[in-house]
Design a protein around this motif. Structure first.
Motif, PDB file in Angstrom:
ATOM      1  N   ALA A  37       0.846  -1.187   0.000  1.00  0.00           N
ATOM      2  CA  ALA A  37       0.000   0.000   0.000  1.00  0.00           C
ATOM      3  C   ALA A  37       0.884   1.240   0.000  1.00  0.00           C
ATOM      4  O   ALA A  37       1.899   1.292   0.693  1.00  0.00           O
ATOM      5  CB  ALA A  37      -0.919   0.012   1.215  1.00  0.00           C
ATOM      6  N   VAL A  38       0.485   2.220  -0.794  1.00  0.00           N
ATOM      7  CA  VAL A  38       1.185   3.500  -0.856  1.00  0.00           C
ATOM      8  C   VAL A  38       0.203   4.597  -0.441  1.00  0.00           C
ATOM      9  O   VAL A  38      -0.908   4.674  -0.976  1.00  0.00           O
ATOM     10  CB  VAL A  38       1.723   3.784  -2.272  1.00  0.00           C
ATOM     11  N   GLY A  55      -4.248   1.767 -12.502  1.00  0.00           N
ATOM     12  CA  GLY A  55      -4.270   0.374 -12.925  1.00  0.00           C
ATOM     13  C   GLY A  55      -3.377  -0.550 -12.137  1.00  0.00           C
ATOM     14  O   GLY A  55      -3.298  -1.737 -12.414  1.00  0.00           O
ATOM     15  N   ALA A  56      -2.709   0.008 -11.102  1.00  0.00           N
ATOM     16  CA  ALA A  56      -1.751  -0.805 -10.354  1.00  0.00           C
ATOM     17  C   ALA A  56      -2.413  -1.809  -9.420  1.00  0.00           C
ATOM     18  O   ALA A  56      -1.765  -2.745  -8.951  1.00  0.00           O
ATOM     19  CB  ALA A  56      -0.822   0.106  -9.544  1.00  0.00           C
ATOM     20  N   ASP A  57      -3.713  -1.636  -9.118  1.00  0.00           N
ATOM     21  CA  ASP A  57      -4.392  -2.533  -8.187  1.00  0.00           C
ATOM     22  C   ASP A  57      -4.312  -3.992  -8.624  1.00  0.00           C
ATOM     23  O   ASP A  57      -4.325  -4.897  -7.795  1.00  0.00           O
ATOM     24  CB  ASP A  57      -5.867  -2.135  -8.051  1.00  0.00           C
ATOM     25  N   LEU A  61      -0.977  -3.785  -5.661  1.00  0.00           N
ATOM     26  CA  LEU A  61      -0.626  -2.465  -5.154  1.00  0.00           C
ATOM     27  C   LEU A  61      -1.895  -1.642  -4.982  1.00  0.00           C
ATOM     28  O   LEU A  61      -2.733  -1.575  -5.886  1.00  0.00           O
ATOM     29  CB  LEU A  61       0.322  -1.752  -6.121  1.00  0.00           C
ATOM     30  N   VAL A  62      -2.033  -1.008  -3.830  1.00  0.00           N
ATOM     31  CA  VAL A  62      -3.143  -0.106  -3.565  1.00  0.00           C
ATOM     32  C   VAL A  62      -2.575   1.268  -3.230  1.00  0.00           C
ATOM     33  O   VAL A  62      -1.681   1.383  -2.378  1.00  0.00           O
ATOM     34  CB  VAL A  62      -4.012  -0.615  -2.400  1.00  0.00           C
ATOM     35  N   LYS A  91      -4.857  -5.023   4.196  1.00  0.00           N
ATOM     36  CA  LYS A  91      -3.991  -5.974   4.897  1.00  0.00           C
ATOM     37  C   LYS A  91      -2.665  -6.143   4.135  1.00  0.00           C
ATOM     38  O   LYS A  91      -2.295  -7.244   3.708  1.00  0.00           O
ATOM     39  CB  LYS A  91      -4.689  -7.317   5.087  1.00  0.00           C
ATOM     40  N   PRO A  92      -1.932  -5.037   3.981  1.00  0.00           N
ATOM     41  CA  PRO A  92      -0.730  -5.070   3.134  1.00  0.00           C
ATOM     42  C   PRO A  92       0.449  -5.765   3.799  1.00  0.00           C
ATOM     43  O   PRO A  92       0.516  -5.883   5.025  1.00  0.00           O
ATOM     44  CB  PRO A  92      -0.431  -3.576   2.937  1.00  0.00           C
ATOM     45  N   HIS A  93       1.381  -6.185   2.960  1.00  0.00           N
ATOM     46  CA  HIS A  93       2.642  -6.725   3.447  1.00  0.00           C
ATOM     47  C   HIS A  93       3.649  -5.611   3.731  1.00  0.00           C
ATOM     48  O   HIS A  93       4.619  -5.820   4.457  1.00  0.00           O
ATOM     49  CB  HIS A  93       3.246  -7.697   2.428  1.00  0.00           C
TER      50      HIS A  93
END
Length: 340
Positions: A37-38, A55-57, A61-62, A91-93
């Motif tokens: 996540a950014v 379009g990165a989802d 990537l969010v 719930k990102p890494h």
């Protein structure tokens, strides 16, 4: 790293140093099996920095925005809400946070270390990018936020060294090596080409700001957290903002309006007293991102397609309506648009 904690990094640096480009380079080398996540914060009310990530989802990537303000402000609720949303839904890494270029990092770090997040987040190295040409400018060297971005960094990176030149870059690196407490890593890169392994560096535990109250004054932001509507053809939206010694104005144009790229280049080159211009424009079948700092600008193609939008930032108020007229002069006329 503590079990189950999510690593988080701050990517800091003053206005126009190339933080978003550095983020793009890092994310190109993101492990394919991880969700990252950014969180991006922009000074102005019209957000631009999210457009390169359209379009990165689909690639784990969010990207979330906190627009129209400064997440360095103490107890900034939009930032806390965005971070909570990311933790619960994504719930990102890993989480990467890019504050506005005029933002002081200390309040963000304090929030991340606070009692509500300390058991959830594993704070990794704070990375600060510096253009050696800014460092060589006395106005920057005396700016409290600029100094504390460097002071609070664990990893200090000279960026745009191809433009700064070898001698000036070496002067900056030698100066950086003499700082105390020492930096864990000092490097030099072109085009924000940061090694993702630097994100895993353990931070120095007791870095203290030299100007801890720098983020508590000169804040007059007009927060616009709502999603801006898509405007009608011929009626662009305009939003102004000011604070931290800077003024900004942004515009959003209908996606049906088409800009002529040569005219846009000429418009950017003609601007006076504008520190940074960044915009996503429809130029026919293609959409481009124009990023200009002190007269130098780059152009890249975008997958973004929602609308055309641009933000100008300056040290003083400018005749924004005149700038808007110049932008409108870069549009194709109706008869030309029908052929696009």
């Amino acid at each position: 790293m503590a079990l189950n904690k999510i690593p988080v990094n701050l990517i800091t640096g003053f206005l126009g140093v190339g933080k978003t480009t550095a983020l793009q380079n890092i994310l190109k080398r993101k492990p394919a099996d991880e969700r990252w996540a950014v969180i991006i914060n922009e000074f102005g009310a019209v957000s631009i920095d999210h457009t390169p990530f359209a379009g990165a989802d689909e690639n784990g990537l969010v990207v979330k925005e906190v627009a129209g303000g400064c997440i360095c402000c103490t107890a900034n609720l939009p930032m806390q809400m965005t971070l909570t949303l990311v933790l619960r839904q994504v719930k990102p890494h890993r989480i990467l946070i890019e504050p506005t270029g005029m933002g002081h990092p200390e309040a963000i770090l304090d929030m991340l270390r606070g009692k509500f997040l300390k058991d959830v987040l594993d704070i990794r190295a704070t990375v600060c990018l510096v253009d050696p040409r800014q460092w060589d400018n006395e106005d920057y060297r005396e700016h409290e936020t600029f100094i504390d971005q460097i002071t609070l960094a664990d990893v200090l990176i000279a960026n745009k060294v191809d433009l700064a030149g070898e001698a000036l870059t070496q002067d900056f690196l030698e100066w950086g090596k003499a700082l105390f407490p020492p930096k864990i890593l000092i490097g030099a890169v072109e085009h924000g080409d940061i090694d993702p392994n630097w994100l895993n560096i353990e931070p120095f535990p007791n870095r203290k700001a030299l100007h801890p109250h720098a983020h508590e004054h000169e804040h007059h932001h007009h927060h616009h957290s709502e999603e801006l509507p898509i405007p009608e053809v011929g009626k662009p939206l305009m939003r102004e903002s000011h604070g931290l010694g800077r003024y900004s104005c942004g515009w959003v144009f209908s996606p049906d309006e088409v800009f002529e790229l040569p005219k846009l280049k000429a418009w950017v080159a003609s601007l006076q007293n504008v520190e940074r211009v960044k915009g996503a424009f429809r130029t026919g079948v293609d959409w481009v991102l124009i990023n200009a700092v002190r007269g130098e600008f780059t152009i890249e193609y975008l997958a973004y397609r929602r609308d055309s939008r641009v933000e100008c930032i300056s040290a003083n108020p400018l005749p924004w309506k005149t700038l808007e007229d110049g932008l409108k002069g870069c549009l194709l006329n109706v008869s030309e648009m029908k052929t696009v």
